[in-house]
Motif scaffolding. Structure first.
Motif, PDB file in Angstrom:
ATOM      1  N   ILE A  21      11.609  15.526  61.607  1.00 45.17           N
ATOM      2  CA  ILE A  21      10.387  15.648  60.799  1.00 45.17           C
ATOM      3  C   ILE A  21      10.730  16.040  59.367  1.00 45.17           C
ATOM      4  N   PHE A  22      11.635  16.999  59.214  1.00 42.25           N
ATOM      5  CA  PHE A  22      12.042  17.416  57.874  1.00 42.25           C
ATOM      6  C   PHE A  22      12.700  16.264  57.125  1.00 42.25           C
ATOM      7  N   VAL A  23      13.592  15.545  57.802  1.00 41.96           N
ATOM      8  CA  VAL A  23      14.287  14.429  57.154  1.00 41.96           C
ATOM      9  C   VAL A  23      13.301  13.326  56.793  1.00 41.96           C
ATOM     10  N   ALA A  24      12.377  13.016  57.707  1.00 43.63           N
ATOM     11  CA  ALA A  24      11.422  11.939  57.463  1.00 43.63           C
ATOM     12  C   ALA A  24      10.550  12.235  56.245  1.00 43.63           C
ATOM     13  N   PHE A  25      10.021  13.454  56.168  1.00 44.73           N
ATOM     14  CA  PHE A  25       9.167  13.804  55.033  1.00 44.73           C
ATOM     15  C   PHE A  25       9.968  13.884  53.730  1.00 44.73           C
ATOM     16  N   SER A  26      11.187  14.413  53.803  1.00 43.74           N
ATOM     17  CA  SER A  26      11.995  14.565  52.590  1.00 43.74           C
ATOM     18  C   SER A  26      12.449  13.213  52.055  1.00 43.74           C
ATOM     19  N   VAL A  27      13.013  12.393  52.930  1.00 42.44           N
ATOM     20  CA  VAL A  27      13.485  11.076  52.505  1.00 42.44           C
ATOM     21  C   VAL A  27      12.315  10.183  52.129  1.00 42.44           C
ATOM     22  N   GLY A  28      11.250  10.230  52.902  1.00 44.47           N
ATOM     23  CA  GLY A  28      10.063   9.441  52.575  1.00 44.47           C
ATOM     24  C   GLY A  28       9.484   9.824  51.232  1.00 44.47           C
ATOM     25  N   GLY A  29       9.433  11.131  50.957  1.00 48.54           N
ATOM     26  CA  GLY A  29       8.922  11.588  49.673  1.00 48.54           C
ATOM     27  C   GLY A  29       9.796  11.132  48.518  1.00 48.54           C
ATOM     28  N   LEU A  30      11.115  11.143  48.737  1.00 44.68           N
ATOM     29  CA  LEU A  30      12.019  10.690  47.681  1.00 44.68           C
ATOM     30  C   LEU A  30      11.845   9.194  47.415  1.00 44.68           C
ATOM     31  N   LEU A  31      11.743   8.409  48.456  1.00 45.05           N
ATOM     32  CA  LEU A  31      11.578   6.964  48.289  1.00 45.05           C
ATOM     33  C   LEU A  31      10.284   6.629  47.556  1.00 45.05           C
ATOM     34  N   LEU A  32       9.233   7.377  47.866  1.00 44.30           N
ATOM     35  CA  LEU A  32       7.931   7.097  47.266  1.00 44.30           C
ATOM     36  C   LEU A  32       7.815   7.611  45.834  1.00 44.30           C
ATOM     37  N   SER A  33       8.516   8.705  45.534  1.00 47.44           N
ATOM     38  CA  SER A  33       8.300   9.352  44.226  1.00 47.44           C
ATOM     39  C   SER A  33       9.426   9.117  43.221  1.00 47.44           C
ATOM     40  N   ASN A  34      10.540   8.564  43.659  1.00 45.79           N
ATOM     41  CA  ASN A  34      11.702   8.472  42.777  1.00 45.79           C
ATOM     42  C   ASN A  34      11.400   7.689  41.488  1.00 45.79           C
ATOM     43  N   ASP A  35      10.850   6.498  41.608  1.00 49.09           N
ATOM     44  CA  ASP A  35      10.547   5.689  40.423  1.00 49.09           C
ATOM     45  C   ASP A  35       9.501   6.357  39.538  1.00 49.09           C
ATOM     46  N   TYR A  36       8.490   6.954  40.164  1.00 51.57           N
ATOM     47  CA  TYR A  36       7.435   7.619  39.389  1.00 51.57           C
ATOM     48  C   TYR A  36       8.001   8.789  38.602  1.00 51.57           C
ATOM     49  N   ILE A  37       8.854   9.599  39.217  1.00 47.01           N
ATOM     50  CA  ILE A  37       9.435  10.757  38.536  1.00 47.01           C
ATOM     51  C   ILE A  37      10.317  10.315  37.376  1.00 47.01           C
ATOM     52  N   LYS A  38      11.086   9.254  37.574  1.00 43.61           N
ATOM     53  CA  LYS A  38      11.945   8.749  36.496  1.00 43.61           C
ATOM     54  C   LYS A  38      11.127   8.294  35.295  1.00 43.61           C
ATOM     55  N   ARG A  39      10.019   7.589  35.570  1.00 44.09           N
ATOM     56  CA  ARG A  39       9.179   7.096  34.476  1.00 44.09           C
ATOM     57  C   ARG A  39       8.395   8.222  33.816  1.00 44.09           C
ATOM     58  N   LYS A  40       7.812   9.074  34.611  1.00 44.04           N
ATOM     59  CA  LYS A  40       6.915  10.101  34.100  1.00 44.04           C
ATOM     60  C   LYS A  40       7.668  11.202  33.370  1.00 44.04           C
ATOM     61  N   PHE A  41       8.834  11.601  33.889  1.00 42.78           N
ATOM     62  CA  PHE A  41       9.558  12.745  33.328  1.00 42.78           C
ATOM     63  C   PHE A  41      10.839  12.332  32.606  1.00 42.78           C
ATOM     64  N   ASN A  42      11.107  11.035  32.599  1.00 37.37           N
ATOM     65  CA  ASN A  42      12.265  10.510  31.870  1.00 37.37           C
ATOM     66  C   ASN A  42      13.541  11.282  32.223  1.00 37.37           C
ATOM     67  N   THR A  43      13.818  11.361  33.527  1.00 34.26           N
ATOM     68  CA  THR A  43      14.970  12.132  33.993  1.00 34.26           C
ATOM     69  C   THR A  43      16.281  11.510  33.488  1.00 34.26           C
ATOM     70  N   SER A  44      17.260  12.386  33.237  1.00 35.83           N
ATOM     71  CA  SER A  44      18.582  11.946  32.797  1.00 35.83           C
ATOM     72  C   SER A  44      19.594  13.001  33.209  1.00 35.83           C
ATOM     73  N   GLU A  45      20.863  12.710  32.997  1.00 33.12           N
ATOM     74  CA  GLU A  45      21.904  13.654  33.378  1.00 33.12           C
ATOM     75  C   GLU A  45      21.781  14.965  32.618  1.00 33.12           C
ATOM     76  N   SER A  46      21.232  14.906  31.421  1.00 33.02           N
ATOM     77  CA  SER A  46      21.072  16.132  30.626  1.00 33.02           C
ATOM     78  C   SER A  46      20.080  17.103  31.258  1.00 33.02           C
ATOM     79  N   MET A  47      19.184  16.596  32.131  1.00 32.89           N
ATOM     80  CA  MET A  47      18.199  17.458  32.792  1.00 32.89           C
ATOM     81  C   MET A  47      18.783  18.197  33.987  1.00 32.89           C
ATOM     82  N   ASN A  48      19.925  17.713  34.500  1.00 34.68           N
ATOM     83  CA  ASN A  48      20.455  18.272  35.745  1.00 34.68           C
ATOM     84  C   ASN A  48      20.766  19.759  35.639  1.00 34.68           C
ATOM     85  N   GLU A  49      21.232  20.183  34.471  1.00 34.87           N
ATOM     86  CA  GLU A  49      21.548  21.606  34.313  1.00 34.87           C
ATOM     87  C   GLU A  49      20.293  22.463  34.402  1.00 34.87           C
ATOM     88  N   ALA A  50      19.213  22.014  33.771  1.00 32.77           N
ATOM     89  CA  ALA A  50      17.957  22.757  33.825  1.00 32.77           C
ATOM     90  C   ALA A  50      17.383  22.746  35.245  1.00 32.77           C
TER      91      ALA A  50
END
Length: 285
Positions: A21-50
């Protein structure tokens, strides 16, 4: 928790289902939100430290909370084990003490004690596994109390024997009551809500990491979900000490019956002794 049906599952299935259940919700959430988070928050390697700073703070607090939850759950389990051992010791002591009574009271009281132990094993324990309380054991103990009181106290030795027996009986009554009170022991629902929410928040923060290869992000998220699922499973499996496969067993009471049975066998005359005794009786006549 109110979903007690999970304790009816085999322990391996309970653990596998929790992690899945934990894996399903976690992986499912990542698959569904990954593109949206990249577009909305403009993620990059420079954000990883924060993100690492926030993730480290949240997981540290969550790890502390989860550790306290697991310790509290284990304390419930350990306390239940101690209560069972305490009651088993009180029963054994009372069985020995009533052995000082004369017949037929001695045999009657020992049979009552045996019936109490059998009632625990065959009736109370299955009911406890479903969170139910039975009070037939209390009636058996009250009958035993009456038997203790019905003995004629003709001398000081009998009074001393009764005093010892009642001391053991009172310890048994106390242990019986404490074991019944422990049937509903467990963490409050609000604490489980916080535990689940903390796991979800930790996974959510991990979505903001930037990975060059999405497969690596997926692998890290899966590993985090598996660890969180295992920790929650560990805490839940011992949270209710009388429920489920990981629960306090009635083996201590079984050992009492086995000990008494072996004592009876050892005291019973052998066939040769019985034959010699019968022969001597015939010769006397």
């Amino acid at each position: 928790m109110t979903i007690y049906w999970i304790y009816d599952l085999p322990v391996w299935l309970f653990g596998l289902a929790t992690v899945a259940i934990f894996v399903a919700f976690s992986v499912g959430g990542l698959l569904l939100s990954n593109d949206y988070i990249k577009r909305k928050f403009n993620t990059s390697e420079s954000m990883n430290e924060a993100v690492s700073g926030y993730f480290g703070g949240i997981t540290s607090l969550y790890g502390l909370l989860l550790g306290l939850v697991i310790v509290a759950s284990w304390q419930y389990y350990d306390n239940a084990s101690r209560l069972v051992s305490r009651e088993e010791a009180a029963i054994g002591a009372l069985y020995v003490d009533v052995g000082s009574y004369a017949e037929p009271q001695r045999t009657q009281m020992r049979e009552t004690i045996k019936s109490y132990v059998n009632y625990i094993i065959n009736n109370e324990w299955p009911a406890q596994a479903h969170g139910e309380l039975l009070y037939g054991g209390r009636k058996i103990l009250l009958d035993l109390q009456q038997s203790l009181l019905d003995v004629d106290l003709g001398d000081s030795r009998k009074q001393l024997i009764m005093a010892e027996a009642f001391q053991a009986y009172n310890k048994l009554i106390e242990a019986h009551r404490m074991r019944l009170d422990a049937v509903d022991d467990g963490l409050p629902v609000v604490l489980w809500i916080i535990v689940i929410s903390g796991a979800a928040l930790s996974v959510l923060i991990s979505y903001f990491y930037h990975f060059t290869h999405f497969r690596s992000h997926l692998l890290m998220t899966t590993a985090l979900a598996v660890l969180a699922g295992l920790m929650v499973f560990l805490a839940a499996s011992v949270d209710n000490p009388f429920r489920g496969a990981v629960s306090v067993s009635p083996d201590a009471y079984h050992r009492l019956l086995e000990t008494w049975a072996s004592d009876s066998v050892s005291k019973a005359p052998s066939a040769d002794e019985a034959q010699r005794s019968a022969g001597a009786s015939i010769a006397d006549h």
